[in-house]
Design a protein around this motif. Sequence first.
Motif, mmCIF file in Angstrom:
data_model
loop_
_atom_site.group_PDB
_atom_site.id
_atom_site.type_symbol
_atom_site.label_atom_id
_atom_site.label_comp_id
_atom_site.label_asym_id
_atom_site.label_seq_id
_atom_site.Cartn_x
_atom_site.Cartn_y
_atom_site.Cartn_z
ATOM 1 N N GLN A 85 18.034 -39.408 36.620
ATOM 2 C CA GLN A 85 17.191 -39.044 35.431
ATOM 3 C C GLN A 85 16.669 -37.729 35.001
ATOM 4 O OE1 GLN A 85 14.531 -42.461 34.903
ATOM 5 N NE2 GLN A 85 13.444 -41.932 36.639
ATOM 6 N N PHE A 86 16.913 -37.187 33.792
ATOM 7 C CA PHE A 86 16.599 -35.933 33.482
ATOM 8 C C PHE A 86 15.771 -35.891 32.105
ATOM 9 C CE2 PHE A 86 20.097 -35.564 36.174
ATOM 10 C CZ PHE A 86 19.726 -34.721 37.289
ATOM 11 N N LEU A 87 14.764 -34.902 32.078
ATOM 12 C CA LEU A 87 14.124 -34.545 30.834
ATOM 13 C C LEU A 87 14.390 -33.219 30.615
ATOM 14 C CD1 LEU A 87 12.098 -35.271 28.592
ATOM 15 C CD2 LEU A 87 10.303 -34.918 30.048
ATOM 16 N N ASP A 88 15.486 -33.049 29.624
ATOM 17 C CA ASP A 88 15.794 -31.462 29.388
ATOM 18 C C ASP A 88 15.234 -30.985 27.940
ATOM 19 O OD1 ASP A 88 17.237 -29.224 28.841
ATOM 20 O OD2 ASP A 88 19.306 -30.396 28.673
ATOM 21 N N ILE A 89 14.013 -30.308 28.008
ATOM 22 C CA ILE A 89 13.357 -29.681 26.896
ATOM 23 C C ILE A 89 13.897 -28.466 26.594
ATOM 24 C CG2 ILE A 89 10.871 -29.411 26.239
ATOM 25 C CD1 ILE A 89 9.758 -31.300 28.298
ATOM 26 N N GLY A 90 14.074 -28.347 25.231
ATOM 27 C CA GLY A 90 14.790 -27.183 24.759
ATOM 28 C C GLY A 90 16.031 -27.014 24.890
ATOM 29 N N CYS A 91 16.681 -28.407 24.790
ATOM 30 C CA CYS A 91 18.268 -28.516 25.162
ATOM 31 C C CYS A 91 19.208 -27.484 24.379
ATOM 32 C CB CYS A 91 18.557 -29.867 25.111
ATOM 33 S SG CYS A 91 18.465 -30.702 23.274
ATOM 34 N N GLY A 92 18.955 -27.280 22.970
ATOM 35 C CA GLY A 92 19.989 -26.489 22.125
ATOM 36 C C GLY A 92 21.030 -27.406 21.775
ATOM 37 N N LEU A 93 21.888 -27.040 21.216
ATOM 38 C CA LEU A 93 22.983 -27.789 20.557
ATOM 39 C C LEU A 93 23.872 -28.214 21.790
ATOM 40 C CD1 LEU A 93 23.948 -25.564 17.444
ATOM 41 C CD2 LEU A 93 23.651 -27.987 17.449
ATOM 42 N N PRO A 94 24.157 -29.452 21.672
ATOM 43 C CA PRO A 94 25.397 -30.115 22.676
ATOM 44 C C PRO A 94 26.512 -29.211 23.047
ATOM 45 C CG PRO A 94 24.825 -31.836 21.196
ATOM 46 C CD PRO A 94 24.028 -30.517 20.469
ATOM 47 N N PHE A 95 26.827 -28.927 24.148
ATOM 48 C CA PHE A 95 27.989 -28.168 24.541
ATOM 49 C C PHE A 95 28.380 -28.404 25.736
ATOM 50 C CE2 PHE A 95 30.060 -24.553 26.264
ATOM 51 C CZ PHE A 95 30.703 -23.882 24.792
ATOM 52 N N SER A 96 29.909 -28.888 25.468
ATOM 53 C CA SER A 96 30.249 -29.736 26.967
ATOM 54 C C SER A 96 30.741 -28.776 27.920
ATOM 55 C CB SER A 96 31.664 -30.549 26.394
ATOM 56 O OG SER A 96 32.090 -31.177 27.574
ATOM 57 N N PRO A 97 30.413 -28.990 29.285
ATOM 58 C CA PRO A 97 29.976 -29.982 29.664
ATOM 59 C C PRO A 97 28.311 -29.982 29.542
ATOM 60 C CG PRO A 97 30.244 -28.695 31.390
ATOM 61 C CD PRO A 97 30.964 -27.908 30.429
ATOM 62 N N ASN A 98 27.792 -31.249 29.035
ATOM 63 C CA ASN A 98 26.380 -31.168 28.753
ATOM 64 C C ASN A 98 25.606 -31.941 30.126
ATOM 65 O OD1 ASN A 98 26.140 -30.994 25.753
ATOM 66 N ND2 ASN A 98 27.653 -32.290 25.774
ATOM 67 N N VAL A 99 24.358 -31.866 30.079
ATOM 68 C CA VAL A 99 23.565 -32.403 31.238
ATOM 69 C C VAL A 99 23.946 -33.775 31.715
ATOM 70 C CG1 VAL A 99 21.361 -33.155 32.006
ATOM 71 C CG2 VAL A 99 21.709 -30.952 30.802
ATOM 72 N N HIS A 100 24.034 -34.482 30.806
ATOM 73 C CA HIS A 100 24.656 -35.991 31.014
ATOM 74 C C HIS A 100 25.932 -36.073 31.396
ATOM 75 C CE1 HIS A 100 26.017 -35.947 27.030
ATOM 76 N NE2 HIS A 100 26.808 -36.892 27.436
ATOM 77 N N GLU A 101 26.923 -35.232 31.052
ATOM 78 C CA GLU A 101 28.284 -35.312 31.773
ATOM 79 C C GLU A 101 28.170 -34.719 33.102
ATOM 80 O OE1 GLU A 101 30.743 -34.535 27.530
ATOM 81 O OE2 GLU A 101 30.041 -32.723 28.594
ATOM 82 N N VAL A 102 27.463 -33.830 33.402
ATOM 83 C CA VAL A 102 27.452 -33.386 34.778
ATOM 84 C C VAL A 102 26.780 -34.112 35.750
ATOM 85 C CG1 VAL A 102 26.550 -31.295 36.403
ATOM 86 C CG2 VAL A 102 27.446 -30.983 34.070
ATOM 87 N N ALA A 103 25.563 -34.851 35.217
ATOM 88 C CA ALA A 103 24.968 -35.832 35.897
ATOM 89 C C ALA A 103 25.821 -37.014 36.496
ATOM 90 C CB ALA A 103 23.705 -36.123 35.447
ATOM 91 N N GLN A 104 26.665 -37.390 35.263
ATOM 92 C CA GLN A 104 27.449 -38.602 35.496
ATOM 93 C C GLN A 104 28.330 -38.570 36.238
ATOM 94 O OE1 GLN A 104 27.618 -40.208 31.457
ATOM 95 N NE2 GLN A 104 25.304 -40.791 31.416
#
Length: 277
Positions: A85-104
């Motif tokens: 689980q991750f808390l991404d603060i100041g994430c910016g616009l979604p851009f693939s691969p996103n944090v959840h995609e890499v983690a998953q």
Amino acid sequence: MSNADFDRVAHLLGEGVPPSRIHTDQPSPARIYDYWLGGKNNYPVDRDVAETILAMAPTTRASIRENRDFLLRAVSFLAHRGIDQFLDIGCGLPFSPNVHEVAQRVIPQARVTYVDSDPIVRAHAQALMQSGDMEHIAVLHADARDPEAILQHPDTRRVLDFGKPVGVLLVALLHFVQDYDNPAQIISRLMREVPAGSYLVISHGTADFNPSGALEATESYRATSSYVPRTGAAIESLFLGMPLEEPGLVPIAQWPDPSVPARAEEFGLYAGVARKA
């Protein structure tokens, strides 16, 4: 990127951006960053400003992309150590691969709460993530300078379990937090909420790699924008004494592999990852 280049970039990014409404006829920092990354969530006004900045500071795009690559390396590093689980603060616009995609890719049930103060980010993120698994993803419109609001938000509590370790991501964020907003206090509040075994990930702009004129450039940043480059020592202190993972705080291209060419003056960023004991 040199100090003078960063000064001009910060000045342009600070001009004409509405604080609370979305306008496609005025430039947005989030959409400009999206353009530099090769995304499609931007408009002619964003592209015009982005190209103007690149004309003045040609290494900007490389710096932004290297920062993004560091984020993804760090998320993969943590996921392979069992952080789900991750808390991404100041994430910016979604851009693939996103944090959840890499983690998953590593942990299929990994959860992420994305946070950004730009309403443009929330609007785009909600639209682009409608087809995603919202049980495992939340997107908040919130300000990093108010960590309590982030931590207590119902969607944060819905997605994240603060009884288990969390990866707290503050990537290319803290150099937009002024000293008087006390970034160390913000980090302290965030890290108090998460248990031992959690991680803090930081990348941060610096003037260390171009010392000539650093003081003058820093004063100029403060006069024209919120950009605050800090020294390596000051950035390391933001980890609040938590032990840094190897190789420590390093030029961003060298995390986690210090054998990679640093290109430090070009990128102008430090990066590090620390574990809460």
